[in-house]
Design an enzyme around this catalytic site. Sequence first.
Site, PDB file in Angstrom:
ATOM      1  N   LYS A  52       0.840  -1.203   0.000  1.00 34.21           N
ATOM      2  CA  LYS A  52       0.000   0.000   0.000  1.00 34.21           C
ATOM      3  C   LYS A  52       0.874   1.250   0.000  1.00 34.21           C
ATOM      4  CE  LYS A  52      -3.824  -2.480   2.077  1.00 34.21           C
ATOM      5  NZ  LYS A  52      -4.532  -2.901   3.293  1.00 34.21           N
ATOM      6  N   GLN A  96      -4.950  -1.694   9.473  1.00 35.78           N
ATOM      7  CA  GLN A  96      -4.693  -2.989   8.826  1.00 35.78           C
ATOM      8  C   GLN A  96      -5.276  -4.117   9.673  1.00 35.78           C
ATOM      9  OE1 GLN A  96      -3.268  -3.472   5.703  1.00 35.78           O
ATOM     10  NE2 GLN A  96      -3.946  -5.573   6.020  1.00 35.78           N
ATOM     11  N   ASP A 119     -11.256   2.673   3.789  1.00 41.19           N
ATOM     12  CA  ASP A 119     -11.605   1.263   3.612  1.00 41.19           C
ATOM     13  C   ASP A 119     -13.106   1.080   3.380  1.00 41.19           C
ATOM     14  OD1 ASP A 119      -9.619  -0.634   3.525  1.00 41.19           O
ATOM     15  OD2 ASP A 119      -9.311  -0.663   5.695  1.00 41.19           O
TER      16      ASP A 119
END
Length: 282
Positions: A52, A96, A119
């Site tokens: 990422k 995460q 997200d």
Amino acid sequence: MAQLIDGKAIAALIRAEQATRAAHLKENGIEPALAVILVGEDPASKVYVRNKARACKECGIRSEVIRMSAETTQAELMAEIERVNSDPALHGLLIQLPLPAHLDEAAALAAVDWRKDVDGFHKMNAGALLEGEEGVRPCTSAGCMELLRRSHVPLTGAKAVVVGRSNIVGKPMALMLLEANCTVTICHSRTRNLADIVKNADIVVAAVGRANFITGDMIKPGAAVIDVGINRREDGTLCGDVDFDAAQEKAGWITPVPGGVGPMTIAMLMKNTLDAAEKHGR
Ligand code: NDP
């Protein structure tokens, strides 16, 4: 023989589009920035976070990886989330997953400012998706939709079957297909006659986490097959949920693993970060 949907190439195109947007923002004095909180030492998570950060660099997005020890307390995690929430120079915040077992994942996700929730897991964004309103769409399902759209797979009226009903993939996927006017069926571990249901699908999205779960005989001739699954074979190589060799003989379109949905998830994260910076950045 199916047309291969090249997720790697489509993701590269999307990243290039985001780089252009990032350059425009910088001309206007806003440097788009993404914060990533990584708690603990999970090796797979470390790889994802590294990928990422690399994608951010390519797109001209500043990334700040916040590494916290496996012993981090809930209070410490919440304080860090609050710090990022209140920093106007950070436009996106990603936690995460999975978090170490002693931490409350739902509480952490709920604490993220929904405007920074790149997200798309915050209830505000999940609710927006449910109600068909504008909001941040979860990266993996948004990536699958891009693959379908950019491959010109007909969506309106198509019978779509999503195998898997997680909050992260299956449910948002089903809602996004519905939003695109597909007729959607969701299958899960209690589904009866799963093979018969999949056999009728014009679009199959597999998000189960089991190698060779979708076999070639389940694929309707000409169907679009999107394989979200990531499984590790005994020899260490990766494969999806679909028996690729058999399915590609019957499908109209198919995604490979690796090189299908995976790169799209990260590309859509870049897009969500740019969306957040454009909407809320100063
Ligand atoms: P979960 O484990 O949260 O969900 C799996 C789903 O599959 C559940 O809904 C479960 O049903 C269903 N399932 C399990 N066994 C069966 C069965 N025998 N028959 C029918 N359905 C079954 O996984 P995720 O949704 O998080 O991820 C799914 C896969 O996608 C994984 O391989 C993961 O690694 C991968 N993934 C890939 C991403 C990418 O970028 N390519 C991103 C995220 C995930 P039930 O609810 O009834 O238990």
